[in-house]
Scaffold this motif. Structure first.
Motif, PDB file in Angstrom:
ATOM      1  N   GLY A 216       0.809  -1.208   0.000  1.00 37.65           N
ATOM      2  CA  GLY A 216       0.000   0.000   0.000  1.00 37.65           C
ATOM      3  C   GLY A 216       0.844   1.260   0.000  1.00 37.65           C
ATOM      4  N   ASN A 217       1.949   1.241   0.729  1.00 33.75           N
ATOM      5  CA  ASN A 217       2.821   2.410   0.772  1.00 33.75           C
ATOM      6  C   ASN A 217       3.619   2.578  -0.515  1.00 33.75           C
ATOM      7  N   GLN A 218       3.988   1.477  -1.153  1.00 35.73           N
ATOM      8  CA  GLN A 218       4.693   1.590  -2.433  1.00 35.73           C
ATOM      9  C   GLN A 218       3.760   2.116  -3.519  1.00 35.73           C
ATOM     10  N   ILE A 219       2.550   1.598  -3.569  1.00 31.64           N
ATOM     11  CA  ILE A 219       1.568   2.086  -4.545  1.00 31.64           C
ATOM     12  C   ILE A 219       1.178   3.525  -4.208  1.00 31.64           C
ATOM     13  N   GLY A 220       0.997   3.815  -2.917  1.00 34.17           N
ATOM     14  CA  GLY A 220       0.651   5.162  -2.492  1.00 34.17           C
ATOM     15  C   GLY A 220       1.716   6.182  -2.846  1.00 34.17           C
ATOM     16  N   SER A 221       2.984   5.804  -2.735  1.00 45.34           N
ATOM     17  CA  SER A 221       4.068   6.716  -3.110  1.00 45.34           C
ATOM     18  C   SER A 221       3.998   7.051  -4.598  1.00 45.34           C
ATOM     19  N   LYS A 222       3.722   6.051  -5.406  1.00 46.73           N
ATOM     20  CA  LYS A 222       3.586   6.296  -6.847  1.00 46.73           C
ATOM     21  C   LYS A 222       2.363   7.172  -7.119  1.00 46.73           C
ATOM     22  N   PHE A 223       1.266   6.937  -6.395  1.00 50.56           N
ATOM     23  CA  PHE A 223       0.063   7.757  -6.525  1.00 50.56           C
ATOM     24  C   PHE A 223       0.396   9.224  -6.276  1.00 50.56           C
ATOM     25  N   TRP A 224       1.108   9.509  -5.177  1.00 51.62           N
ATOM     26  CA  TRP A 224       1.443  10.896  -4.851  1.00 51.62           C
ATOM     27  C   TRP A 224       2.421  11.494  -5.847  1.00 51.62           C
ATOM     28  N   GLU A 225       3.270  10.659  -6.414  1.00 52.28           N
ATOM     29  CA  GLU A 225       4.177  11.142  -7.462  1.00 52.28           C
ATOM     30  C   GLU A 225       3.381  11.624  -8.671  1.00 52.28           C
ATOM     31  N   VAL A 226       2.398  10.840  -9.087  1.00 53.99           N
ATOM     32  CA  VAL A 226       1.568  11.196 -10.245  1.00 53.99           C
ATOM     33  C   VAL A 226       0.701  12.419  -9.937  1.00 53.99           C
ATOM     34  N   ILE A 227       0.026  12.435  -8.777  1.00 55.86           N
ATOM     35  CA  ILE A 227      -0.840  13.556  -8.406  1.00 55.86           C
ATOM     36  C   ILE A 227      -0.021  14.843  -8.278  1.00 55.86           C
ATOM     37  N   SER A 228       1.162  14.745  -7.679  1.00 58.52           N
ATOM     38  CA  SER A 228       2.011  15.931  -7.546  1.00 58.52           C
ATOM     39  C   SER A 228       2.423  16.465  -8.912  1.00 58.52           C
ATOM     40  N   ASP A 229       2.758  15.572  -9.814  1.00 60.16           N
ATOM     41  CA  ASP A 229       3.128  15.990 -11.166  1.00 60.16           C
ATOM     42  C   ASP A 229       1.950  16.645 -11.885  1.00 60.16           C
ATOM     43  N   GLU A 230       0.767  16.061 -11.744  1.00 61.56           N
ATOM     44  CA  GLU A 230      -0.430  16.617 -12.392  1.00 61.56           C
ATOM     45  C   GLU A 230      -0.776  18.010 -11.869  1.00 61.56           C
ATOM     46  N   HIS A 231      -0.517  18.246 -10.580  1.00 60.71           N
ATOM     47  CA  HIS A 231      -0.869  19.536  -9.978  1.00 60.71           C
ATOM     48  C   HIS A 231       0.306  20.513  -9.902  1.00 60.71           C
ATOM     49  N   GLY A 232       1.470  20.130 -10.425  1.00 62.40           N
ATOM     50  CA  GLY A 232       2.614  21.029 -10.435  1.00 62.40           C
ATOM     51  C   GLY A 232       3.267  21.226  -9.090  1.00 62.40           C
ATOM     52  N   ILE A 233       3.213  20.219  -8.225  1.00 60.38           N
ATOM     53  CA  ILE A 233       3.818  20.296  -6.894  1.00 60.38           C
ATOM     54  C   ILE A 233       5.174  19.600  -6.936  1.00 60.38           C
ATOM     55  N   ASP A 234       6.214  20.303  -6.497  1.00 61.60           N
ATOM     56  CA  ASP A 234       7.552  19.705  -6.493  1.00 61.60           C
ATOM     57  C   ASP A 234       7.744  18.857  -5.235  1.00 61.60           C
ATOM     58  N   PRO A 235       8.850  18.095  -5.136  1.00 60.93           N
ATOM     59  CA  PRO A 235       9.062  17.219  -3.969  1.00 60.93           C
ATOM     60  C   PRO A 235       9.159  17.936  -2.624  1.00 60.93           C
ATOM     61  N   GLU A 236       9.322  19.231  -2.627  1.00 56.07           N
ATOM     62  CA  GLU A 236       9.364  19.991  -1.375  1.00 56.07           C
ATOM     63  C   GLU A 236       7.994  20.548  -0.996  1.00 56.07           C
ATOM     64  N   GLY A 237       7.005  20.400  -1.884  1.00 52.07           N
ATOM     65  CA  GLY A 237       5.648  20.862  -1.594  1.00 52.07           C
ATOM     66  C   GLY A 237       5.305  22.217  -2.173  1.00 52.07           C
ATOM     67  N   SER A 238       6.196  22.801  -2.957  1.00 56.43           N
ATOM     68  CA  SER A 238       5.937  24.108  -3.565  1.00 56.43           C
ATOM     69  C   SER A 238       5.266  23.936  -4.927  1.00 56.43           C
ATOM     70  N   TYR A 239       4.429  24.908  -5.260  1.00 63.24           N
ATOM     71  CA  TYR A 239       3.762  24.885  -6.571  1.00 63.24           C
ATOM     72  C   TYR A 239       4.717  25.434  -7.627  1.00 63.24           C
ATOM     73  N   ASN A 240       4.967  24.640  -8.667  1.00 67.02           N
ATOM     74  CA  ASN A 240       5.812  25.038  -9.788  1.00 67.02           C
ATOM     75  C   ASN A 240       5.103  24.794 -11.109  1.00 67.02           C
ATOM     76  N   GLY A 241       3.791  24.812 -11.092  1.00 60.26           N
ATOM     77  CA  GLY A 241       3.013  24.525 -12.292  1.00 60.26           C
ATOM     78  C   GLY A 241       2.973  25.688 -13.253  1.00 60.26           C
ATOM     79  N   ASP A 242       2.270  25.462 -14.347  1.00 60.01           N
ATOM     80  CA  ASP A 242       2.197  26.477 -15.385  1.00 60.01           C
ATOM     81  C   ASP A 242       0.764  26.786 -15.800  1.00 60.01           C
ATOM     82  N   SER A 243      -0.207  26.322 -15.021  1.00 58.57           N
ATOM     83  CA  SER A 243      -1.600  26.535 -15.390  1.00 58.57           C
ATOM     84  C   SER A 243      -2.443  26.768 -14.137  1.00 58.57           C
TER      85      SER A 243
END
Length: 116
Positions: free
Chosen positions: A13-40
């Motif tokens: 669950g934690n391995q799948i969850g980590s991948k989930f957060w990686e995808v969601i963070s990428d979709e929303h423009g959130i970098d690994p430190e939690g800052s917004y770096n998106g373009d939309s």
């Protein structure tokens, strides 16, 4: 607005969850430190569904990470998104295989006769 609390448990669950957060963070423009770096502006439109906004424009996943051993939590913390989660969202116990067996035997007394 809807809010989601994401609960991930155990090693899988934690391995799948980590991948989930990686995808969601990428979709929303959130970098690994939690800052917004998106373009939309669309990326920020529903960001509160998955994230809480913390101080200084940082976004923290609304997640609970559970496991009976700290090893999985250590791998999540040392991974690429380890700084994204709040430290108090990690819940684990120091359990070995034998103690997991005893916990299950204690919680399900109708199996105690078969186990002993």
């Amino acid at each position: 607005m809807r809010e989601i609390v994401h609960v991930q448990a155990g090693q899988c669950g934690n391995q799948i969850g980590s991948k989930f957060w990686e995808v969601i963070s990428d979709e929303h423009g959130i970098d690994p430190e939690g800052s917004y770096n998106g373009d939309s502006d669309l990326q920020l439109e529903r960001i509160n569904v998955y994230y809480n906004e913390a101080t200084s424009q940082k976004y923290v996943p609304r997640a609970i990470l559970l496991d009976l051993e700290p090893g999985t939590m250590d791998s999540v913390r040392s991974g690429s998104l380890g700084h994204l989660f709040r430290p108090d969202n990690f819940i684990f116990a120091l359990c070995t295989g034998a103690s997991k067996f005893l916990i299950l035997a204690w919680q399900f007394p109708h199996y105690q006769d078969m186990l002993l």
